[in-house]
Design a protein around this motif. Structure first.
Motif, PDB file in Angstrom:
ATOM      1  N   ALA A   1       0.821  -1.214   0.000  1.00  0.00           N
ATOM      2  CA  ALA A   1       0.000   0.000   0.000  1.00  0.00           C
ATOM      3  C   ALA A   1       0.853   1.263   0.000  1.00  0.00           C
ATOM      4  CB  ALA A   1      -0.936  -0.004   1.203  1.00  0.00           C
ATOM      5  N   TRP A   2       1.942   1.248   0.746  1.00  0.00           N
ATOM      6  CA  TRP A   2       2.794   2.431   0.884  1.00  0.00           C
ATOM      7  C   TRP A   2       4.239   2.022   0.638  1.00  0.00           C
ATOM      8  CZ3 TRP A   2      -0.707   1.363   5.049  1.00  0.00           C
ATOM      9  CH2 TRP A   2      -1.895   2.091   4.970  1.00  0.00           C
ATOM     10  N   GLY A   3       4.574   1.787  -0.617  1.00  0.00           N
ATOM     11  CA  GLY A   3       5.878   1.283  -1.008  1.00  0.00           C
ATOM     12  C   GLY A   3       7.055   2.165  -0.663  1.00  0.00           C
ATOM     13  N   GLU A   4       6.827   3.445  -0.420  1.00  0.00           N
ATOM     14  CA  GLU A   4       7.935   4.332  -0.083  1.00  0.00           C
ATOM     15  C   GLU A   4       8.359   4.214   1.377  1.00  0.00           C
ATOM     16  OE1 GLU A   4       7.577   8.387  -1.403  1.00  0.00           O
ATOM     17  OE2 GLU A   4       6.661   7.766  -3.277  1.00  0.00           O
ATOM     18  N   LEU A   5       7.555   3.536   2.191  1.00  0.00           N
ATOM     19  CA  LEU A   5       7.927   3.327   3.585  1.00  0.00           C
ATOM     20  C   LEU A   5       8.859   2.121   3.669  1.00  0.00           C
ATOM     21  CD1 LEU A   5       4.504   3.853   5.398  1.00  0.00           C
ATOM     22  CD2 LEU A   5       6.350   5.499   5.083  1.00  0.00           C
TER      23      LEU A   5
ATOM     24  N   LEU B   1       1.547   5.148  12.017  1.00  0.00           N
ATOM     25  CA  LEU B   1       1.509   4.879  10.582  1.00  0.00           C
ATOM     26  C   LEU B   1       1.021   6.104   9.816  1.00  0.00           C
ATOM     27  CD1 LEU B   1       1.956   2.840   8.340  1.00  0.00           C
ATOM     28  CD2 LEU B   1      -0.335   1.946   8.781  1.00  0.00           C
ATOM     29  N   ALA B   2       0.000   6.759  10.321  1.00  0.00           N
ATOM     30  CA  ALA B   2      -0.504   7.967   9.667  1.00  0.00           C
ATOM     31  C   ALA B   2       0.566   9.050   9.639  1.00  0.00           C
ATOM     32  CB  ALA B   2      -1.761   8.469  10.375  1.00  0.00           C
ATOM     33  N   GLY B   3       1.323   9.179  10.713  1.00  0.00           N
ATOM     34  CA  GLY B   3       2.404  10.166  10.748  1.00  0.00           C
ATOM     35  C   GLY B   3       3.469   9.885   9.709  1.00  0.00           C
TER      36      GLY B   3
ATOM     37  N   ARG C   1       6.079  11.113   4.618  1.00  0.00           N
ATOM     38  CA  ARG C   1       6.705  10.582   3.410  1.00  0.00           C
ATOM     39  C   ARG C   1       5.998  11.014   2.133  1.00  0.00           C
ATOM     40  NH1 ARG C   1      10.501   6.514   2.945  1.00  0.00           N
ATOM     41  NH2 ARG C   1      11.048   7.538   4.884  1.00  0.00           N
ATOM     42  N   TYR C   2       4.669  11.074   2.177  1.00  0.00           N
ATOM     43  CA  TYR C   2       3.898  11.359   0.975  1.00  0.00           C
ATOM     44  C   TYR C   2       3.388  12.796   0.893  1.00  0.00           C
ATOM     45  CZ  TYR C   2       3.940   6.374  -0.037  1.00  0.00           C
ATOM     46  OH  TYR C   2       4.336   5.092  -0.314  1.00  0.00           O
ATOM     47  N   GLY C   3       3.656  13.612   1.920  1.00  0.00           N
ATOM     48  CA  GLY C   3       3.234  15.009   1.890  1.00  0.00           C
ATOM     49  C   GLY C   3       1.722  15.187   1.931  1.00  0.00           C
TER      50      GLY C   3
ATOM     51  N   ALA D   1      -3.977  11.127   5.596  1.00  0.00           N
ATOM     52  CA  ALA D   1      -3.208   9.977   6.055  1.00  0.00           C
ATOM     53  C   ALA D   1      -4.037   9.106   6.995  1.00  0.00           C
ATOM     54  CB  ALA D   1      -1.927  10.445   6.742  1.00  0.00           C
ATOM     55  N   GLU D   2      -4.758   9.731   7.908  1.00  0.00           N
ATOM     56  CA  GLU D   2      -5.595   8.967   8.841  1.00  0.00           C
ATOM     57  C   GLU D   2      -6.689   8.205   8.107  1.00  0.00           C
ATOM     58  OE1 GLU D   2      -6.839  11.962  11.613  1.00  0.00           O
ATOM     59  OE2 GLU D   2      -5.012  11.762  12.811  1.00  0.00           O
ATOM     60  N   LEU D   3      -7.262   8.817   7.083  1.00  0.00           N
ATOM     61  CA  LEU D   3      -8.292   8.154   6.294  1.00  0.00           C
ATOM     62  C   LEU D   3      -7.716   6.930   5.573  1.00  0.00           C
ATOM     63  CD1 LEU D   3     -11.185   8.055   5.205  1.00  0.00           C
ATOM     64  CD2 LEU D   3     -10.455   9.621   3.392  1.00  0.00           C
ATOM     65  N   GLU D   4      -6.541   7.074   4.987  1.00  0.00           N
ATOM     66  CA  GLU D   4      -5.902   5.937   4.312  1.00  0.00           C
ATOM     67  C   GLU D   4      -5.639   4.800   5.289  1.00  0.00           C
ATOM     68  OE1 GLU D   4      -2.445   6.556   1.898  1.00  0.00           O
ATOM     69  OE2 GLU D   4      -3.291   8.366   1.007  1.00  0.00           O
ATOM     70  N   VAL D   5      -5.138   5.136   6.463  1.00  0.00           N
ATOM     71  CA  VAL D   5      -4.835   4.109   7.466  1.00  0.00           C
ATOM     72  C   VAL D   5      -6.116   3.432   7.927  1.00  0.00           C
ATOM     73  CG1 VAL D   5      -3.969   3.735   9.806  1.00  0.00           C
ATOM     74  CG2 VAL D   5      -2.689   5.164   8.212  1.00  0.00           C
ATOM     75  N   ARG D   6      -7.159   4.195   8.170  1.00  0.00           N
ATOM     76  CA  ARG D   6      -8.439   3.628   8.593  1.00  0.00           C
ATOM     77  C   ARG D   6      -8.964   2.664   7.534  1.00  0.00           C
ATOM     78  NH1 ARG D   6     -11.647   8.011   8.729  1.00  0.00           N
ATOM     79  NH2 ARG D   6     -10.300   8.866  10.327  1.00  0.00           N
TER      80      ARG D   6
END
Length: 68
Positions: free
Chosen positions: A20-24, A39-41, A46-48, A54-59
């Motif tokens: 999902a977040w390949g840059e991490l 994770l949201a932080g 990383r993705y600006g 970010a919180e929505l993506e993590v949820r």
């Protein structure tokens, strides 16, 4: 999914998170320990993205992997 459950299954979910977040990095994902706030932080940094984005993506990630 609450943070306790996510932390318990996090080692199994790291691969999906990496997709999902390949840059991490693996190290960053491991240190997140399945905690949504950490994770949201990382995603925000990383993705600006905004904190809300970010919180929505993590949820959504945890909701879609609820049965993992």
């Amino acid at each position: 999914m609450n943070n306790d459950i996510a932390a318990g299954k996090w080692k199994q979910m790291v691969g999906k998170a990496k997709t999902a977040w390949g840059e991490l990095t693996d190290d960053e994902l491991t240190k997140a320990e399945g905690r949504a706030d950490k994770l949201a932080g990382l995603i925000q940094e990383r993705y600006g993205k905004t904190r809300e984005q970010a919180e929505l993506e993590v949820r959504r990630f945890f909701d879609s992997n609820r049965d993992f």
